[in-house]
Design a protein around this motif. Structure first.
Motif, mmCIF file in Angstrom:
data_model
loop_
_atom_site.group_PDB
_atom_site.id
_atom_site.type_symbol
_atom_site.label_atom_id
_atom_site.label_comp_id
_atom_site.label_asym_id
_atom_site.label_seq_id
_atom_site.Cartn_x
_atom_site.Cartn_y
_atom_site.Cartn_z
ATOM 1 N N LEU A 119 0.825 -1.197 0.000
ATOM 2 C CA LEU A 119 0.000 0.000 0.000
ATOM 3 C C LEU A 119 0.867 1.258 0.000
ATOM 4 O O LEU A 119 0.588 2.228 -0.729
ATOM 5 N N ILE A 120 1.933 1.257 0.795
ATOM 6 C CA ILE A 120 2.836 2.413 0.829
ATOM 7 C C ILE A 120 3.515 2.604 -0.522
ATOM 8 O O ILE A 120 3.577 3.726 -1.058
ATOM 9 N N SER A 121 4.030 1.525 -1.085
ATOM 10 C CA SER A 121 4.715 1.627 -2.377
ATOM 11 C C SER A 121 3.762 2.061 -3.487
ATOM 12 O O SER A 121 4.108 2.895 -4.331
ATOM 13 N N THR A 122 2.544 1.507 -3.472
ATOM 14 C CA THR A 122 1.552 1.889 -4.485
ATOM 15 C C THR A 122 1.183 3.361 -4.357
ATOM 16 O O THR A 122 1.062 4.066 -5.369
ATOM 17 N N PRO A 150 6.921 7.053 0.426
ATOM 18 C CA PRO A 150 6.268 8.156 1.135
ATOM 19 C C PRO A 150 6.496 8.120 2.647
ATOM 20 O O PRO A 150 6.786 7.072 3.234
ATOM 21 N N ALA A 151 6.345 9.282 3.257
ATOM 22 C CA ALA A 151 6.432 9.420 4.710
ATOM 23 C C ALA A 151 5.172 8.860 5.356
ATOM 24 O O ALA A 151 4.181 8.551 4.677
ATOM 25 N N LEU A 152 5.196 8.729 6.687
ATOM 26 C CA LEU A 152 4.024 8.317 7.439
ATOM 27 C C LEU A 152 3.630 9.417 8.409
ATOM 28 O O LEU A 152 4.482 9.961 9.127
ATOM 29 N N ALA A 161 6.468 -0.809 9.124
ATOM 30 C CA ALA A 161 6.285 -0.424 7.727
ATOM 31 C C ALA A 161 7.443 0.432 7.227
ATOM 32 O O ALA A 161 7.905 0.268 6.090
ATOM 33 N N LEU A 162 7.913 1.352 8.050
ATOM 34 C CA LEU A 162 9.056 2.176 7.647
ATOM 35 C C LEU A 162 10.287 1.312 7.426
ATOM 36 O O LEU A 162 11.069 1.529 6.487
ATOM 37 N N ALA A 163 10.471 0.320 8.285
ATOM 38 C CA ALA A 163 11.649 -0.541 8.176
ATOM 39 C C ALA A 163 11.603 -1.419 6.931
ATOM 40 O O ALA A 163 12.655 -1.836 6.420
ATOM 41 N N LYS A 164 10.409 -1.714 6.437
ATOM 42 C CA LYS A 164 10.257 -2.629 5.320
ATOM 43 C C LYS A 164 10.062 -1.924 3.981
ATOM 44 O O LYS A 164 9.860 -2.580 2.963
ATOM 45 N N THR A 165 10.079 -0.598 3.960
ATOM 46 C CA THR A 165 9.906 0.137 2.712
ATOM 47 C C THR A 165 11.153 0.958 2.421
ATOM 48 O O THR A 165 12.021 1.139 3.281
ATOM 49 N N ALA A 166 11.226 1.474 1.207
ATOM 50 C CA ALA A 166 12.436 2.151 0.746
ATOM 51 C C ALA A 166 12.529 3.572 1.298
ATOM 52 O O ALA A 166 11.516 4.214 1.562
ATOM 53 N N PRO A 167 13.747 4.089 1.465
ATOM 54 C CA PRO A 167 13.910 5.473 1.939
ATOM 55 C C PRO A 167 13.223 6.498 1.062
ATOM 56 O O PRO A 167 12.875 7.586 1.527
ATOM 57 N N THR A 168 13.016 6.160 -0.194
ATOM 58 C CA THR A 168 12.360 7.083 -1.121
ATOM 59 C C THR A 168 10.847 6.925 -1.150
ATOM 60 O O THR A 168 10.165 7.677 -1.843
ATOM 61 N N PHE A 197 -3.922 17.581 1.689
ATOM 62 C CA PHE A 197 -5.125 16.777 1.501
ATOM 63 C C PHE A 197 -4.830 15.336 1.891
ATOM 64 O O PHE A 197 -3.818 14.767 1.459
ATOM 65 N N ILE A 198 -5.718 14.762 2.713
ATOM 66 C CA ILE A 198 -5.588 13.366 3.125
ATOM 67 C C ILE A 198 -6.810 12.611 2.623
ATOM 68 O O ILE A 198 -7.935 12.850 3.073
ATOM 69 N N PHE A 199 -6.585 11.690 1.690
ATOM 70 C CA PHE A 199 -7.673 10.954 1.058
ATOM 71 C C PHE A 199 -7.621 9.474 1.433
ATOM 72 O O PHE A 199 -6.606 8.959 1.906
ATOM 73 N N SER A 200 -8.725 8.788 1.184
ATOM 74 C CA SER A 200 -8.791 7.345 1.359
ATOM 75 C C SER A 200 -9.929 6.808 0.526
ATOM 76 O O SER A 200 -10.793 7.564 0.063
ATOM 77 N N GLY A 201 -9.949 5.484 0.324
ATOM 78 C CA GLY A 201 -11.007 4.838 -0.432
ATOM 79 C C GLY A 201 -10.932 3.339 -0.242
ATOM 80 O O GLY A 201 -9.894 2.809 0.149
ATOM 81 N N TYR A 202 -12.019 2.667 -0.524
ATOM 82 C CA TYR A 202 -12.121 1.212 -0.292
ATOM 83 C C TYR A 202 -12.204 0.456 -1.608
ATOM 84 O O TYR A 202 -13.039 0.793 -2.441
ATOM 85 N N PRO A 203 -11.342 -0.583 -1.782
ATOM 86 C CA PRO A 203 -10.193 -0.933 -0.959
ATOM 87 C C PRO A 203 -9.066 0.070 -1.180
ATOM 88 O O PRO A 203 -8.948 0.659 -2.265
ATOM 89 N N HIS A 204 -8.219 0.227 -0.184
ATOM 90 C CA HIS A 204 -7.285 1.348 -0.205
ATOM 91 C C HIS A 204 -6.190 1.223 -1.262
ATOM 92 O O HIS A 204 -5.767 2.233 -1.841
ATOM 93 N N LEU A 205 -5.726 0.018 -1.507
ATOM 94 C CA LEU A 205 -4.656 -0.124 -2.500
ATOM 95 C C LEU A 205 -5.169 0.207 -3.896
ATOM 96 O O LEU A 205 -4.562 1.004 -4.617
ATOM 97 N N GLU A 206 -6.275 -0.391 -4.290
ATOM 98 C CA GLU A 206 -6.813 -0.158 -5.632
ATOM 99 C C GLU A 206 -7.237 1.289 -5.829
ATOM 100 O O GLU A 206 -7.031 1.874 -6.904
ATOM 101 N N GLU A 207 -7.829 1.888 -4.783
ATOM 102 C CA GLU A 207 -8.300 3.270 -4.933
ATOM 103 C C GLU A 207 -7.140 4.264 -4.958
ATOM 104 O O GLU A 207 -7.232 5.315 -5.605
ATOM 105 N N ALA A 208 -6.050 3.956 -4.270
ATOM 106 C CA ALA A 208 -4.861 4.815 -4.365
ATOM 107 C C ALA A 208 -4.332 4.806 -5.792
ATOM 108 O O ALA A 208 -3.998 5.859 -6.357
ATOM 109 N N ARG A 209 -4.259 3.607 -6.367
ATOM 110 C CA ARG A 209 -3.774 3.502 -7.747
ATOM 111 C C ARG A 209 -4.726 4.224 -8.706
ATOM 112 O O ARG A 209 -4.293 4.937 -9.621
#
Length: 375
Positions: free
Chosen positions: A40-43, A80-82, A71-78, A334-346
């Motif tokens: 989800l973070i990478s997407t 998104p932030a949390l 999640a921060l430990a498992k994702t790339a430094p580049t 702006f902080i957005f969201s949608g269901y399901p979150h991965l597909e809606e982010a994409r």
């Protein structure tokens, strides 16, 4: 020609089960495993989002600070932030200041903080917080003051009040980069705290006339403090290639709301003392069957979800135009969201972000330039 947006855009890091329907008796099918959070973070990053909010909800399956560290430990430094949410009643501020400083130093530029005072005494009591509305906000003020003190002043530091006390606390090293503080609340005391201590004042989506009134109030308070307060808007979003398809998706999202779940949710409103949540509840009363609050703003999420209950809705241009209207009001986050979150982010990244994009690729650098001075 429309100028590229200079706003920052955040998505939501879902820490409970995810799925296509809300308000059902059955749990959503997708579990918030660490691989899912990573994806989800990478997407979201690929879609053009600058950060993701990890909300603090006691009904979530994961505690958000722990999940954020993993999640921060498992994702790339580049990636998104949390934006990590915290309820002051759950932590001692001197220790939490150290925890956030450590996280920012281990993951530079990827840590932001959202202060949540809490709108439901019943929910707060689940984990030992029995304070009333007034006391919670008094505590919140001191919590933020202590964070600022420990992050910006040389050690050792001490503090003493009826709420918090510590002697000769050492926070060294300080955060390698400032940790921006986001804070929301519709009550007068919340607005005053935000004007004095927050970097970004967050609002939930409401009718435009309601938003303009509150922004005018906040601007007056901010001018008195001499601070450069920024404004953020939190909503869901439902975008499809056509408006008709977006309306169909909205109806599908709430098509399986169970009557018993809905009744229990409505009954929970009696325990709410947060002004912002009460405004969301009142705004839904008397709406037509289509649940449209105003053009481009749909209130169906509030049928079965607490917090913000509205969503931007429409085709890509309609959603982008609505965001531009908010920018014209003064919003830059702006902080957005949608269901399901991965597909809606994409989907948002593919359909809407191209209409908004064009800002500096280093969005965190833009953000740093706009952070209000430390109080």
């Amino acid at each position: 020609m429309t100028q590229p947006s200079q706003s920052e855009f955040l998505w939501f890091l879902q820490l409970s089960r995810d799925g296509e329907f809300i308000g059902t008796k059955n749990k959503m099918p997708r579990q918030p495993t660490l691989p899912y959070l990573q994806s989800l973070i990478s997407t979201a990053g690929e879609a053009g989002f600058d950060a993701l909010l990890t909300a603090t909800n006691y009904h979530s399956e994961h505690e958000n600070y722990t999940a954020a560290v993993a999640a921060l430990a498992k994702t790339a430094p580049t990636d998104p932030a949390l934006l990590i949410a915290v309820r002051p009643g759950m932590f001692q501020p001197a220790m939490y200041a150290k925890m956030l400083a450590t996280l920012q130093n281990l993951f530079p530029g990827r840590v932001r903080l959202n202060i949540v005072t809490g709108s439901s005494p019943a929910e707060n009591a689940m984990y030992g917080d029995f304070e009333d509305h007034a006391k919670r906000y008094e505590r919140t003020r001191e919590f933020i003051q202590i964070l600022r003190q420990l992050w910006t002043q040389p050690p050792p530091q001490s503090f003493k009040s009826d709420i918090y006390a510590f002697d000769n606390a050492v926070l060294d090293p300080a955060p390698v980069q400032p940790i921006p503080i986001y804070f929301g609340g519709a009550s007068p005391v919340a607005q005053q705290i935000a004007a004095e201590l927050a970097d970004v004042y967050l609002m939930w989506g409401e009718r435009e006339d309601m938003i303009r009134e509150r922004m005018a109030q906040m601007q007056a308070l901010a001018e008195k403090t001499g601070r450069n307060l920024r404004y953020g808007l939190r909503t869901h979003v439902i975008v499809r290639e056509t408006e008709a398809e977006a309306r169909e998706a909205a109806e599908r999202l709430i098509s399986r709301v169970d009557p018993e779940v809905r009744a229990a949710f409505v009954a929970s409103h009696a325990h709410v003392d947060g002004v912002g949540q009460q405004r969301q509840i009142e705004m839904m009363k008397g709406l037509d069957a289509d649940l449209m609050v105003e053009p481009g703003l749909w209130a169906g999420v509030g049928m079965a979800r607490s917090g913000v209950g509205v969503a931007l809705i429409g085709d890509p241009q309609q959603v982008a135009d609505k965001i531009r209207r908010y920018e014209d009001m003064g919003f830059s986050s702006f902080i957005f969201s949608g269901y399901p979150h991965l597909e809606e982010a994409r989907r948002f990244g593919e359909l809407v972000m191209p209409l908004l994009k064009g800002r500096n690729e280093d969005s965190r650098a833009i953000y740093t330039d706009k952070v209000a001075p430390v109080a």
